[in-house]
Each structure stands twice: as C-alpha cells, then as structure tokens.
Write an enzyme that holds these catalytic residues in place. Structure first.
Site, mmCIF file in Angstrom:
data_model
loop_
_atom_site.group_PDB
_atom_site.id
_atom_site.type_symbol
_atom_site.label_atom_id
_atom_site.label_comp_id
_atom_site.label_asym_id
_atom_site.label_seq_id
_atom_site.Cartn_x
_atom_site.Cartn_y
_atom_site.Cartn_z
ATOM 1 C CB SER A 23 1.282 19.201 -9.762
ATOM 2 O OG SER A 23 0.941 19.833 -10.985
ATOM 3 C CG ASN A 110 -10.038 22.279 -15.237
ATOM 4 O OD1 ASN A 110 -8.923 22.429 -14.745
ATOM 5 N ND2 ASN A 110 -11.071 23.050 -14.919
ATOM 6 C CB THR A 155 -8.777 -24.978 8.142
ATOM 7 O OG1 THR A 155 -8.904 -25.967 9.166
ATOM 8 C CG2 THR A 155 -9.126 -25.588 6.790
ATOM 9 C CG HIS A 156 -9.108 -22.798 12.089
ATOM 10 N ND1 HIS A 156 -9.968 -21.781 12.413
ATOM 11 C CD2 HIS A 156 -9.864 -23.759 11.492
ATOM 12 C CE1 HIS A 156 -11.207 -22.113 12.057
ATOM 13 N NE2 HIS A 156 -11.159 -23.300 11.474
ATOM 14 C CB SER A 277 21.208 -10.837 11.268
ATOM 15 O OG SER A 277 21.593 -10.238 12.481
ATOM 16 C CE LYS A 283 17.095 -14.443 11.962
ATOM 17 N NZ LYS A 283 16.751 -13.297 12.788
ATOM 18 C CG ASN A 285 16.565 -12.237 8.633
ATOM 19 O OD1 ASN A 285 16.364 -13.263 9.278
ATOM 20 N ND2 ASN A 285 17.276 -11.225 9.091
ATOM 21 C CD GLU A 290 10.538 -10.216 7.479
ATOM 22 O OE1 GLU A 290 10.869 -9.217 8.123
ATOM 23 O OE2 GLU A 290 11.165 -11.281 7.502
ATOM 24 C CE1 TYR A 317 -8.373 19.524 -11.529
ATOM 25 C CE2 TYR A 317 -8.434 21.809 -10.829
ATOM 26 C CZ TYR A 317 -7.759 20.619 -10.966
ATOM 27 O OH TYR A 317 -6.467 20.522 -10.511
ATOM 28 C CD GLN A 322 -1.557 20.065 -8.346
ATOM 29 O OE1 GLN A 322 -1.804 20.715 -9.340
ATOM 30 N NE2 GLN A 322 -0.845 20.555 -7.341
ATOM 31 C CE LYS A 325 -1.772 15.351 -11.738
ATOM 32 N NZ LYS A 325 -3.177 15.405 -11.379
HETATM 33 N N1 ARG Z 1 -1.908 20.331 -12.060
HETATM 34 C C1 ARG Z 1 -3.332 20.302 -12.138
HETATM 35 C C2 ARG Z 1 -3.854 18.946 -11.655
HETATM 36 O O1 ARG Z 1 -3.086 18.039 -11.614
HETATM 37 C C3 ARG Z 1 -3.789 20.538 -13.532
HETATM 38 C C4 ARG Z 1 -5.140 21.106 -13.664
HETATM 39 C C5 ARG Z 1 -5.156 22.487 -13.170
HETATM 40 N N2 ARG Z 1 -6.408 23.115 -13.376
HETATM 41 C C6 ARG Z 1 -6.777 24.263 -12.755
HETATM 42 N N3 ARG Z 1 -7.955 24.722 -13.008
HETATM 43 N N4 ARG Z 1 -5.984 24.869 -11.926
HETATM 44 O O2 ARG Z 1 -4.995 18.791 -11.304
#
Ligand code: ARG
Length: 458
Positions: A23, A110, A155-156, A277, A283, A285, A290, A317, A322, A325
C-alpha cells in the site's frame, strides 16, 4: 526488502503478491503522520520504563532524521516496501541497529494505521475547511455587490417570482456554512486515539494511553481496543461531508453552465476560467463547472466504496480496510481541486445585470403580487388568484405584460383595481416588499448578510 514477519515463513513472498499487497504507493503520503505517531509512542515507552530513556531518545532522534530526509528528498520511499509503517521502521533499524527494533514494542500496525489515518484526515479536514470558508467569503463579497440586482427566481426552471442575485448567492453560502459545520463535527467525533489498542486486544505492558493521546492532540484514548483498530466510520462520515460539498458545487455549477449559455447570458466567465473548442471558433465553454459536476459522481463513488468495503467485515482488523485510503484520499484530492478552481472562477466572472433584469421582466413573475394586491384590498386569496390567472391569459393572448395591460382591462375583472396597481406590480416593488425574514428584499438581505458574516467570522 526482506519482510519483518519473515521468521514464520520458509520462502520469500511472490513478487506479484508483494505488489498486490503493498500500500506504500498510496499510504506513503502519510509518512509525516506515521512518524508523528511513532514519536509519541516512543516517548510513552521511555516515560513508562518499557524501553530505556536513552533508547527512547535515540529512536525519537532517528525518526526526526528520517522525517527531515524524506521532506528534503534525500530519502525516497521504497516502492517495494509493504507499507509506510514497515518502511519507516526498517529505515530506523537500518540507521540505529537493535535500538530501532524496540520501537514496535507494545504496538501493532493495526493501531498504528488507525492513528496515522486519523492524524492525516484531521489535517486534511482543516485544509478543506479553510478552502470552503474562502469560497463562502468569495460568495459573500459577490452578494454584497448585488443586493439590488433583480433576477427571476425559478421553480421547475420556470420563472416564478422576482428575487435578487445576492439572495440567490447567499442560498449557497448557507449550504457551505452547513458543510463547514459538518467538517468540524466529523473532526470532533473522530478525534479519539486508537494507539495502544495493539493488534486487537490491547497489551500486557503498563502503557499510558492518555499520554500518547494527548501528545497527539486527541481528546481521549478510544475506550475499546477492538473498536480502536476496526473503526473507519470517520472515513465514511468525512466522505459524506465531502459528497455534500460536491453536491452543492455541482448544483451551483449547473446554474453557471445555464447562466453562461446564450439562452440566459446572466454571466460571462473570465477567459482564464473557460476553454475553447478545437473546431468551433466561436465557442467559450464552461469546462470547469462541467468537470465539477462530473467529479461529483466520482466522490460519491468513493463513498459507496467505503460503505461497501466495511459492510459485513467481522471484528477486528481485516486487510479489506487497506482499501479505505485510496477512496478517501481520492475524495479529498478532488474536493480540494474543485474548490480551489471554483473560487477564483466565481470571483472573476462578469455579472450581466441587464440580462437578469430583462429575464425578470418576462414571464409574469409579478402575478403573485398582482393577486396579493387584490387580497390587500379585501378579496379572498383564491378569488384574487383566479382573476389574476385570467388577466395573465389575456396578456398572453394580446402579447402584453401585466405592466402594459390597460387599467380598463383590469377593472373589467374587478373594481378593486385602480391606478396604484402598476406600482404594486413593478419588479422593484415586488422585490422591495418581500421583506419577510429570509426573503429577497434588500432590507431582509442586509440582515441575512450580517448573519452570514457572523457565521464566517468576518
Ligand atoms: N497497510 C495496512 C493498511 O493500510 C496496514 C495495516 C496492516 N495490518 C495487518 N495486520 N496486515 O491497512
């Protein structure tokens, strides 16, 4: 890089699995927060006598050195590392030898990742809060200039009743003020410290969770270690707040797209905030708006990713987590980009008051006021409504407006009409008289502006 957990294994991890599992490409951006968390943890370990004071100081120093080196670019994140936590710890051990290996005492990745992401999102919330506030202030300043600028309210998407541009703008400021409150609220609720939850079941060491919590600026330690490591509600909550910000920007964007069409021409975007454009030379735009409308779908998608990822996960956990993120970072990055672009676009656009006024003069948006005129002279509203409807139909038939319809036509429908009807239905009167609390009259809007200023602290 050899795995820290290699002891139990007889083979190195498969390269594809390593890449799949890693990760660091997206959690690398939390390196500051990871080190900040580790410094607090090492401080507590030293103070509680779990490691020696000397080792604690060496570790803190080492971590500060790593932070400085990543910041100045002399240390690059290793893309083959499993995650940012492993990378920093391995680097520390490379620098300090055995002392570095003591950092992870009484801690698991964790609770480490749970603390990192909270620290990281806390900073992001503060930044987004500032950006949204800047946008709200920009809208407020624009509203100040347009308390007398009459435009049709809809409205509408049908012309309905007259309002002012200031009033229309301020509706967005109230949405943004609620957005700011939601960000603050999310921050408050997530500001509890999971560090010390360990892998899931706390620790046998005599740690001081209150110390790490307060060193990191949290309100208090999280009271349940299982919840500590498995809670990602705050990611969902933040993404909800971000989705609503995007919803508001998207609604505003849609109006801007319409307003700069030739059909409306209420505004003209500055050349620096519009695009051309490749084939049509005429144009100009509104691409920014958008894209904002389009990216709203993407931020909502992130919210669905988070909710779906969490649904059905057993405690505590699981590696599924993971996936939190990339989703929440994508939502954050896109909201920041959108607000940063939208604010100067609004500040630089030209408001074409004349066209707003012309649009307000068509479409019988003073018909309610015509009915109200009769009501104020004693007629029941339903009768007045019906008579005005007939007058509007007559105007349409004769290609007239209520302002140009002769008085005798009015009087044929009711003796209550007299010369003063023309003043009562002029757009200026219609707007000026809508002075109920929260209404569009310049007087009511002045009060509203004061309330907005108070909310924004300006
Ligand atoms: N990269 C992991 C995450 O974002 C970190 C935690 C990993 N924990 C584990 N027990 N493998 O969740």
């Amino acid at each position: 890089m050899a795995k820290m957990w290699a002891g139990r294994f007889s083979k190195e991890i498969d390269e594809t699995v390593n890449a799949f599992n890693s990760s660091i490409s997206f959690d690398g951006r939390m390196y500051r927060h990871d080190i900040q968390g580790s410094i607090a943890h090492a401080t507590m370990l030293g103070d509680c006598g779990i490691i020696s004071k000397n080792d604690s100081l060496l570790i803190i120093d080492g971590l500060k050195g790593i932070l400085a080196d990543i910041d100045n670019g002399s240390l690059q994140l290793d893309p083959s590392a499993e995650d940012i936590h492993m990378f920093v710890e391995a680097e520390l051990t490379k620098r300090l030898g055995d002392v570095g290996k003591r950092l992870h005492t009484s801690r698991s990745r964790n609770d480490q990742v749970a603390v990192d992401i909270r620290l990281c999102l806390r900073d992001e919330i503060d930044e987004i809060y500032k950006l949204v506030k800047q946008l709200a202030v920009t809208i407020y300043n624009l509203a100040l200039q347009h308390t007398e600028t009459i435009m049709p309210g809809y409205t509408h998407l049908q012309r309905a009743q007259p309002i002012t541009f200031a009033h229309h703008l301020l509706a967005y400021d109230w949405m943004l003020i609620r957005d700011m409150q939601r960000l603050q609220d999310t921050r408050k609720r997530m500001n509890f410290c999971p560090l010390g939850s360990g892998a899931l079941a706390g620790t046998t060491y005599h740690t001081d969770r209150k110390q790490t919590s307060s060193l990191l600026g949290f309100t208090a330690p999280m009271p349940n270690s299982l919840d500590g490591v498995s809670d990602r509600d705050f990611c969902v909550e933040l993404n909800c707040a971000l989705s609503l910000i995007m919803t508001h920007l998207s609604r505003f964007s849609e109006e801007i797209i319409m307003w700069c069409s030739w059909e409306f021409k209420f505004i003209e975007l500055d050349d620096a905030y519009a695009t051309g454009s490749s084939i049509m030379p005429q144009k100009k735009n509104p691409d920014i708006t958008e894209l904002i409308r389009g990216k709203t779908g993407r931020v909502n998608g992130d919210l669905v990713t988070l909710l779906t990822m969490l649904k059905g996960l057993p405690l505590a956990y699981n590696k599924d987590m993971q996936e939190d993120k990339e989703a929440i970072f994508d939502a954050i990055d896109n909201v920041k980009l959108c607000v940063k672009t939208f604010t100067p676009m609004l500040a630089t656009m030209r408001v074409i008051k004349d066209n707003m006024r012309k649009a307000a003069a068509k479409g019988f948006i003073n018909a309610t006021d015509c009915a109200d005129y009769l009501v104020k002279k004693g007629m029941p509203f339903r009768d007045a409504y019906k008579i005005t409807g007939t007058l509007v139909a007559l105007c349409i038939e004769k290609n007239l407006t209520l302002e140009t319809l002769p008085l005798e036509q009015y009087r044929k429908m009711s003796e209550l009409f007299s010369d003063d009807v023309y003043n009562a239905i002029s757009l200026e009167t219609c707007v000026r008289e809508r002075k109920s609390e929260g209404g569009p009259s310049p007087d009511a809007v002045a009060e509203q502006l004061a309330l907005v200023a108070q909310q924004l602290g300006i």
